[in-house]
Write a protein that holds these residues in place. Structure first.
Motif, PDB file in Angstrom:
ATOM      1  N   LYS A  75       0.839  -1.199   0.000  1.00 40.30           N
ATOM      2  CA  LYS A  75       0.000   0.000   0.000  1.00 40.30           C
ATOM      3  C   LYS A  75       0.877   1.254   0.000  1.00 40.30           C
ATOM      4  CE  LYS A  75      -3.673   2.321   2.606  1.00 40.30           C
ATOM      5  NZ  LYS A  75      -4.474   2.313   3.850  1.00 40.30           N
ATOM      6  N   VAL A  76       0.528   2.245  -0.824  1.00 37.78           N
ATOM      7  CA  VAL A  76       1.247   3.522  -0.876  1.00 37.78           C
ATOM      8  C   VAL A  76       0.785   4.380   0.301  1.00 37.78           C
ATOM      9  CG1 VAL A  76       1.685   5.630  -2.198  1.00 37.78           C
ATOM     10  CG2 VAL A  76       1.440   3.426  -3.382  1.00 37.78           C
ATOM     11  N   VAL A  77       1.688   4.688   1.232  1.00 40.46           N
ATOM     12  CA  VAL A  77       1.310   5.475   2.417  1.00 40.46           C
ATOM     13  C   VAL A  77       1.787   6.920   2.346  1.00 40.46           C
ATOM     14  CG1 VAL A  77       1.183   3.471   3.930  1.00 40.46           C
ATOM     15  CG2 VAL A  77       3.361   4.661   3.673  1.00 40.46           C
ATOM     16  N   LEU A 130       7.136  -0.625  -9.497  1.00 44.59           N
ATOM     17  CA  LEU A 130       5.853  -0.680  -8.808  1.00 44.59           C
ATOM     18  C   LEU A 130       4.793  -0.687  -9.905  1.00 44.59           C
ATOM     19  CD1 LEU A 130       6.399   2.063  -6.040  1.00 44.59           C
ATOM     20  CD2 LEU A 130       7.029  -0.363  -5.969  1.00 44.59           C
ATOM     21  N   LEU A 131       3.895  -1.651  -9.865  1.00 47.63           N
ATOM     22  CA  LEU A 131       2.901  -1.801 -10.939  1.00 47.63           C
ATOM     23  C   LEU A 131       1.501  -1.910 -10.367  1.00 47.63           C
ATOM     24  CD1 LEU A 131       4.799  -4.529 -13.018  1.00 47.63           C
ATOM     25  CD2 LEU A 131       4.714  -2.066 -13.526  1.00 47.63           C
ATOM     26  N   ALA A 132       0.535  -1.331 -11.108  1.00 49.98           N
ATOM     27  CA  ALA A 132      -0.885  -1.482 -10.753  1.00 49.98           C
ATOM     28  C   ALA A 132      -1.708  -1.110 -11.974  1.00 49.98           C
ATOM     29  CB  ALA A 132      -1.246  -0.591  -9.568  1.00 49.98           C
ATOM     30  N   ASP A 180      -3.198   3.852  -2.873  1.00 50.46           N
ATOM     31  CA  ASP A 180      -3.241   2.820  -3.911  1.00 50.46           C
ATOM     32  C   ASP A 180      -2.529   1.547  -3.455  1.00 50.46           C
ATOM     33  OD1 ASP A 180      -4.603   4.512  -5.543  1.00 50.46           O
ATOM     34  OD2 ASP A 180      -2.964   4.879  -6.966  1.00 50.46           O
ATOM     35  N   THR A 181      -2.986   0.430  -3.976  1.00 53.54           N
ATOM     36  CA  THR A 181      -2.307  -0.848  -3.767  1.00 53.54           C
ATOM     37  C   THR A 181      -1.512  -1.178  -5.020  1.00 53.54           C
ATOM     38  OG1 THR A 181      -4.011  -1.664  -2.275  1.00 53.54           O
ATOM     39  CG2 THR A 181      -2.606  -3.315  -3.325  1.00 53.54           C
ATOM     40  N   VAL A 182      -0.232  -1.518  -4.845  1.00 52.95           N
ATOM     41  CA  VAL A 182       0.643  -1.784  -5.989  1.00 52.95           C
ATOM     42  C   VAL A 182       1.356  -3.117  -5.800  1.00 52.95           C
ATOM     43  CG1 VAL A 182       1.051   0.672  -6.435  1.00 52.95           C
ATOM     44  CG2 VAL A 182       2.615  -0.590  -4.944  1.00 52.95           C
ATOM     45  N   CYS A 183       1.856  -3.643  -6.907  1.00 53.60           N
ATOM     46  CA  CYS A 183       2.724  -4.818  -6.860  1.00 53.60           C
ATOM     47  C   CYS A 183       4.157  -4.306  -6.873  1.00 53.60           C
ATOM     48  CB  CYS A 183       2.468  -5.712  -8.065  1.00 53.60           C
ATOM     49  SG  CYS A 183       3.602  -7.124  -8.161  1.00 53.60           S
TER      50      CYS A 183
END
Length: 839
Positions: A430-432, A473-475, A508-511
């Motif tokens: 998660k991007v904080v 970082l991918l989403a 956002d949630t990222v890989c």
């Protein structure tokens, strides 16, 4: 080497981070050199002391802190109440009421001081009023003035306790905002407390300190109490050797900048005071054992590292001894020049020269100048130092500096959980937080460079010498390329990089995916670094400690403490040991252990590093076992071939090895093999016979060169004979000038020597142009010299015509020039010059 005990705890005071406890007690080894010129001259100044601290983070405040302070000093330590005098900030009526009504101190015994004395602040950040407690040591320690009281500069009233009521935040521009959570920061110097408790005259008379002075006296044959001058020198040496031992034990090495410069100037100042006591040879290293003995009960690592500490100090003393005599000669010459001009200020430029060339710290020069009745222009010195710093800063800036690690966040941004030991990819990070152009932002778009903070990450942040992971970082349609990762002191990992497409927002949630091949190459290099460290200790000795490292993909740069050049045989043995450990296929086992258990097991800590209660230990068979937080292989065999590329000195007592492993070594081997085959092909031989063929070619080339040189010499001499035949007669002397381009200075000299030896009455000037530069050669025979015509005078006359200069002896001289268009004019002057001399 910090200004205060609370400096590392600022974020706890402001609640940017949650403190581990709301009440903390500390004891810190501390070095301060701001009052270095007072060391030895007063009873209370020292560069090294143990700073005791007591802290409350939003817990108790003034109404508890002041009674705690009084209880500790009077009931626990047992100091006499009638000898203690509190001071408060000018308008701190609350503190006054507590001292006066709760504790019972009469109003006339409570002193109010202004901001300079009783308000603690250091730049921006937490600050607040103080309440100090002074101890009256008695009239015998005072200045004798009727006005002598608390706050006097003499040694009668000394501060033993300081309560800082940290209740404001200063924005750095004079604006103060009251904190919601008020804090307490109390401090006390252990040496001062011991001085009071032992009822001795000064901190230098405290038992553990005086025992060091006694050892210094034994070596120098100078005894305490003989004279004020002797006492000052003994105190300076005692204080500085204590400081130096502690600094070296904590990983500081002498250098010309930062902490290393503080250490260097302490050691050199102490060595110089040894010379004032008549000791010309290194001696400080002989005091180390006494310093260790007096402090090892609290700091057992001093005994563990005693051999290393002694070696560092002895090396620095020996290096200084080589320069001090030359430096003192220069100093005496500079001082004499100032005295001759009736000047009372020693110039900053001269002080900087002594620092830059001979390593004389400014306070050492100032001390010597003061003894001569002069002062130093410190402003001039500081200006030159700043110019040097600016040059160094620009050089660093040219290398580039991302600087992300300096960014601070509030407590709403959690520390990043690192999962990279087990995982190369985390699908739900998660991007904080996001930082762009130095500011926190909510989102970034394609093309923007930024730093992204995640709640968890597989990316290793650069630390411990290991370079950071790269990756993405991918989403969905969003892509962010990561090219650096730093960890700030709040434990947040800042993934620096560039948005390649899409939009990224906080929440956002990222890989998060690292570059696995790069990580493998870094693991190979880092594991090989441990093997190299172990090999160095085995070959060179236990004094070897890591002094810095850089671990990049398949590339190692390793700095270590060693005090002499490594021999080729030692280097070969180090290389062999590392490769043997790799070929052995040793299992690499990682354990997380309590630090004491890890030490008992024999794990080696990185020198100068600070560790928590639990540490990560990396073990490679029975070859290496070290504390390490980096990423590693699971078997040494996977490191691939190890190859040392270079070894050399990078600082006094520090050497550097650069090496490669894995694919980079294989690429180098393949490239070298291709060059070998290509070279053999060009010389029409096989690789096995290449060495013999090269030796044959070199021998043939040498013969050809000798034959060519002989031919050139004979041709030049033949040409010189022709010059002589065409010489003009100027009043009985044979004068000739000639230009022959393409000849070097040696060829011109041989022609000139031939002319001079062949004809006693010759005056010859030859010139040659090479790459736009003129070389002149002038010769005069014995007869010409006897009649007053000298080669050196000719060159001095004609070379300036071509924008050059030169000179030499009466019979032979050389010069140069750059203006080829004026060469004919210069040569045309020779006849007139000779005629003029003969007239």
């Amino acid at each position: 080497l910090i200004n205060s005990g609370m400096a590392p705890m600022k974020t706890w005071f402001t609640r940017e981070e949650e403190p581990p406890r709301n009440r903390v007690c500390t004891c810190q080894k501390c070095i301060r050199t701001g009052d270095i010129e007072n060391i030895g001259k007063t009873d209370r100044h020292g560069t090294y002391f143990e700073m005791l601290g007591n802290f409350s983070f939003g817990d108790y405040f003034k109404k508890d802190a002041i009674p705690y302070c009084w209880e500790f000093l009077t009931k626990v330590v047992g100091l006499e109440e009638d000898r203690l005098y509190p001071s408060i900030y000018l308008d701190d009526d609350e503190a006054f009421e507590i001292w006066n009504k709760d504790i019972g101190i009469p109003a006339e015994r409570i002193f109010r001081f202004g901001k300079e004395d009783n308000f603690w602040e250091h730049g921006a950040g937490p600050c607040g009023p103080c309440s100090e407690v002074y101890y009256d040591r008695g009239e015998e320690h005072g200045c004798g003035k009727p006005t002598c009281t608390v706050g006097c500069d003499c040694d009668r009233y000394i501060e033993v306790w300081n309560n800082v009521f940290s209740q404001f935040v200063n924005d750095g521009e004079g604006h103060y905002e009251e904190m919601k959570n008020k804090n307490i920061d109390t401090g006390m110097g252990l040496e001062r407390l011991a001085c009071v408790c032992q009822n001795v005259g000064s901190l230098f008379d405290v038992d553990t300190v005086m025992n060091i002075t006694n050892k210094v006296s034994e070596i120098t044959h100078a005894h305490y109490g003989e004279s004020h001058k002797t006492d000052v020198s003994l105190r300076v040496i005692t204080d500085h050797i204590r400081s130096s031992v502690m600094m070296i034990c904590d990983g500081v090495l002498p250098s010309n900048e930062g902490r290393g410069y503080v250490l260097r100037r302490l050691l050199r100042r102490a060595a110089r005071h040894g010379r004032l006591l008549g000791v010309e040879k290194p001696f400080l290293f002989d005091v180390v054992d006494t310093v260790v003995r007096e402090n090892e009960s609290a700091y057992p690592d001093l005994r563990e590292k005693q051999g290393y500490i002694t070696k560092v100090i002895r090396t620095e003393e020996e290096n200084f001894a080589k320069t001090i005599d030359g430096g003192m000669r220069i100093y005496n010459d500079l001082l004499a020049a100032h005295k001759q001009r009736n000047e009372t200020v020693f110039s900053g430029a001269d002080a900087f020269k002594l620092y830059d060339t001979f390593g004389f710290p400014i306070d050492l020069t100032a001390e010597m100048v003061e003894e001569a009745g002069m002062t130093v222009d410190r402003d001039g010195f500081n200006q030159l130092m700043e110019e040097q710093r600016v040059r160094a800063r620009k050089a660093r800036e040219a290398l580039g500096d991302l600087g992300w690690a300096g960014i601070e966040f509030g407590s709403e941004v959690p520390a990043t959980e690192f999962a990279g030991y087990e995982q190369d990819r985390i699908p739900d990070a998660k991007v904080v937080a996001i930082v762009a152009e130095g500011e926190q932002v909510d989102e970034i778009v394609s093309g923007v460079e930024a730093a992204v903070v995640l709640d968890k990450t597989p990316f290793y942040a650069e630390m411990g010498g290991q370079t950071a992971d790269h990756g993405v970082l991918l989403a969905g349609k969003m892509g962010f390329e990561v090219f650096d990762v730093q960890k700030n002191k709040g434990g947040k990992f800042l993934h620096s990089g560039r948005m390649t497409e899409g939009v990224l927002k906080v929440g956002d949630t990222v890989c998060a995916q690292i570059d696995p091949e790069r990580r493998k190459a870094i693991r190979r290099a880092h594991s090989a670094t441990h093997l190299l460290d172990a090999a160095l200790k085995k070959v060179l000795g236990g004094h070897v400690h890591q002094a810095g490292s850089l671990v990049e993909p398949d590339r190692i740069r390793f700095d270590f403490t060693h005090f002499e050049a490594i021999t080729p045989d030692q280097l070969s043995e180090i290389d062999r040991l590392v490769n043997d450990a790799i070929l052995e296929g040793l299992p690499v086992v990682t354990e997380v252990l309590p630090i004491e258990e890890a030490k008992r097991k024999g794990a080696v800590a990185m020198f100068g590093e600070k560790y928590g209660d639990v540490v990560r230990v990396v073990e490679m068979g029975d070859f290496s076992m070290e504390f390490c937080g980096g990423t590693h292989l699971d078997n040494t065999a996977k490191a691939g071939p190890f190859r040392i590329k270079s070894e050399g000195s990078v600082a006094s007592g520090v050497r550097r090895i650069e090496a490669t492993v894995g694919k980079l070594t294989l690429e180098t081997v393949n490239r070298n093999q291709q060059m070998l085959f290509h070279a053999a092909q060009m010389l029409k031989t096989s690789p096995a016979e290449l060495e013999g063929r090269i030796e044959q070619q070199l021998a043939e080339t040498k013969e050809l060169r000798q034959a060519l040189d002989k031919f050139k010499a004979e041709a030049s001499l033949g040409e010189a004979r022709n010059f002589l035949m065409s010489a003009k007669d100027v009043k009985g002397l044979k004068v000739l000038t000639a230009q022959r381009d393409g000849l070097d200075a040696n060829a011109l000299r041989k022609m000139g020597d031939f002319l001079r030896d062949k004809e006693p009455g010759v005056v010859g000037v030859m010139a040659s142009v090479n790459d736009g530069k003129i070389t002149f050669q002038a010769v005069c025979g014995k007869e010409a010299v006897a009649r007053g015509v000298k080669a050196g005078d000719i060159i001095k006359a004609i070379a300036p015509v071509c924008g050059g200069k030169g000179g030499g002896k009466p019979d032979s001289a050389m010069g140069g020039g750059t203006d080829v268009l004026k060469l004919d004019d210069a040569l045309a002057m020779v006849d007139d010059f000779v005629a003029g001399k003969l007239n």
